[in-house]
Design a protein around this motif. Sequence first.
Motif, PDB file in Angstrom:
ATOM      1  N   LEU A 145      -0.571  25.141   7.635  1.00 21.58           N
ATOM      2  CA  LEU A 145      -0.655  25.095   9.106  1.00 21.58           C
ATOM      3  C   LEU A 145       0.234  26.207   9.639  1.00 21.58           C
ATOM      4  CD1 LEU A 145      -1.226  23.789  11.893  1.00 21.58           C
ATOM      5  CD2 LEU A 145       0.723  22.285  11.476  1.00 21.58           C
ATOM      6  N   LEU A 195      -7.268  25.129  16.198  1.00 24.39           N
ATOM      7  CA  LEU A 195      -7.029  23.689  16.380  1.00 24.39           C
ATOM      8  C   LEU A 195      -7.625  23.160  17.698  1.00 24.39           C
ATOM      9  CD1 LEU A 195      -5.622  21.290  14.945  1.00 24.39           C
ATOM     10  CD2 LEU A 195      -3.581  21.829  16.263  1.00 24.39           C
ATOM     11  N   ALA A 248      -7.516  25.791   5.962  1.00 19.62           N
ATOM     12  CA  ALA A 248      -6.202  25.836   6.609  1.00 19.62           C
ATOM     13  C   ALA A 248      -6.391  25.915   8.120  1.00 19.62           C
ATOM     14  CB  ALA A 248      -5.428  27.057   6.116  1.00 19.62           C
ATOM     15  N   ILE A 249      -5.280  25.709   8.837  1.00 18.91           N
ATOM     16  CA  ILE A 249      -5.321  25.732  10.305  1.00 18.91           C
ATOM     17  C   ILE A 249      -4.436  26.866  10.813  1.00 18.91           C
ATOM     18  CG2 ILE A 249      -4.795  24.429  12.414  1.00 18.91           C
ATOM     19  CD1 ILE A 249      -5.094  21.839  10.679  1.00 18.91           C
ATOM     20  N   SER A 302      -5.299  19.957   4.958  1.00 18.62           N
ATOM     21  CA  SER A 302      -5.199  21.404   5.204  1.00 18.62           C
ATOM     22  C   SER A 302      -4.137  22.018   4.285  1.00 18.62           C
ATOM     23  CB  SER A 302      -4.803  21.573   6.675  1.00 18.62           C
ATOM     24  OG  SER A 302      -4.294  22.825   6.903  1.00 18.62           O
ATOM     25  N   GLY A 307       1.492  27.872  13.152  1.00 21.66           N
ATOM     26  CA  GLY A 307       1.546  27.679  14.598  1.00 21.66           C
ATOM     27  C   GLY A 307       1.736  29.005  15.320  1.00 21.66           C
ATOM     28  N   THR A 349      -2.343  33.812   6.032  1.00 24.77           N
ATOM     29  CA  THR A 349      -2.937  32.577   5.502  1.00 24.77           C
ATOM     30  C   THR A 349      -3.841  32.882   4.308  1.00 24.77           C
ATOM     31  OG1 THR A 349      -2.818  31.652   7.711  1.00 24.77           O
ATOM     32  CG2 THR A 349      -4.233  30.507   6.148  1.00 24.77           C
ATOM     33  N   ALA A 365       1.606  21.215  16.918  1.00 23.41           N
ATOM     34  CA  ALA A 365       0.430  21.210  16.039  1.00 23.41           C
ATOM     35  C   ALA A 365       0.666  20.266  14.861  1.00 23.41           C
ATOM     36  CB  ALA A 365       0.152  22.630  15.549  1.00 23.41           C
ATOM     37  N   ALA A 366       1.894  20.258  14.332  1.00 21.32           N
ATOM     38  CA  ALA A 366       2.205  19.391  13.187  1.00 21.32           C
ATOM     39  C   ALA A 366       2.110  17.923  13.599  1.00 21.32           C
ATOM     40  CB  ALA A 366       3.587  19.725  12.643  1.00 21.32           C
ATOM     41  N   LEU A 387      -6.495  15.826   8.794  1.00 16.21           N
ATOM     42  CA  LEU A 387      -5.975  17.201   8.908  1.00 16.21           C
ATOM     43  C   LEU A 387      -4.878  17.488   7.893  1.00 16.21           C
ATOM     44  CD1 LEU A 387      -5.807  17.670  12.784  1.00 16.21           C
ATOM     45  CD2 LEU A 387      -7.631  18.331  11.211  1.00 16.21           C
ATOM     46  N   THR A 427      -3.348  28.163  14.465  1.00 20.58           N
ATOM     47  CA  THR A 427      -3.399  27.876  15.899  1.00 20.58           C
ATOM     48  C   THR A 427      -2.335  28.674  16.640  1.00 20.58           C
ATOM     49  OG1 THR A 427      -3.042  26.087  17.531  1.00 20.58           O
ATOM     50  CG2 THR A 427      -1.927  25.844  15.443  1.00 20.58           C
ATOM     51  N   GLN A 455      -1.451  17.001  13.685  1.00 23.41           N
ATOM     52  CA  GLN A 455      -1.913  16.884  12.297  1.00 23.41           C
ATOM     53  C   GLN A 455      -1.516  15.522  11.709  1.00 23.41           C
ATOM     54  OE1 GLN A 455       0.060  19.479   9.513  1.00 23.41           O
ATOM     55  NE2 GLN A 455      -1.838  19.921   8.440  1.00 23.41           N
TER      56      GLN A 455
END
Length: 225
Positions: free
Chosen positions: A141, A18, A115-116, A138, A143, A160, A125-126, A135, A118, A129
């Motif tokens: 996510l 990210l 997908a992310i 995605s 984290g 993931t 992060a959310a 984003l 991070t 997004q």
Amino acid sequence: MTQQLIQLKKPAAVLFDLDGTLVDTAQDLGAALNFVLRQHGMAEKSHEEYRPMASHGAKGLLQLGFGEALKDIDFGKARQSLLEYYHEHSGVHSGLFPGAEELFAALEVRNIPWAIVTNKPFKLAAKVQRQLPALLQSRLLIGGDSLAQRKPDPTPLWMTAHYMKVAASSCWYIGDAERDIEAGRRAGMQTVMCDFGYVGPDDKTELWGADLHISAFTDLIQYLD
Ligand SMILES: O=C(O)COP(=O)(O)O
């Protein structure tokens, strides 16, 4: 300039870091660092100084800001203060890096999910997004606190790929920090290094072993077919 080391194979899924990869968050992270520095009567840091640390989380930023003085402060409290300030102000200056939306569109038309993954705490992060609606396409996510392991451990990348029902070896992982390239390599993924990200003058990125270096996301579209 794009430095091509090997030909990337067409991916079954693409995973992105990210900070410093999809989103230019440095200015908002730097503002949070400077808020904490002011609280402690310390000199603020300039954009040139904090940008290379912006992929290194609250700890990296505080180490940069306080230097030797870090041992004299309550680190936990300073970290909390930085994260709270950042949570309140994270969308002020942050935006997608150029070409990200073109790449998302190119993935979409080819039905390649992305997908992310991070190391940023999930809640932060959310929020980033939600502030940048592109984003939200995605698939997942992850984290830095979503699992017991975080990058450079490959587990978040494996989880993931598993969630997306694709083999790790058919994924790309795209990042801008050594821990990203290490995690991707350990996960058995093809790795892409974003040279536009938060790279410092002393970073020897060519030694990190990425399969491809890019100067813009649009460099990747040729590898999707
Ligand atoms: O906030 C961090 O620790 C770094 O975040 P990143 O993994 O998206 O670069």
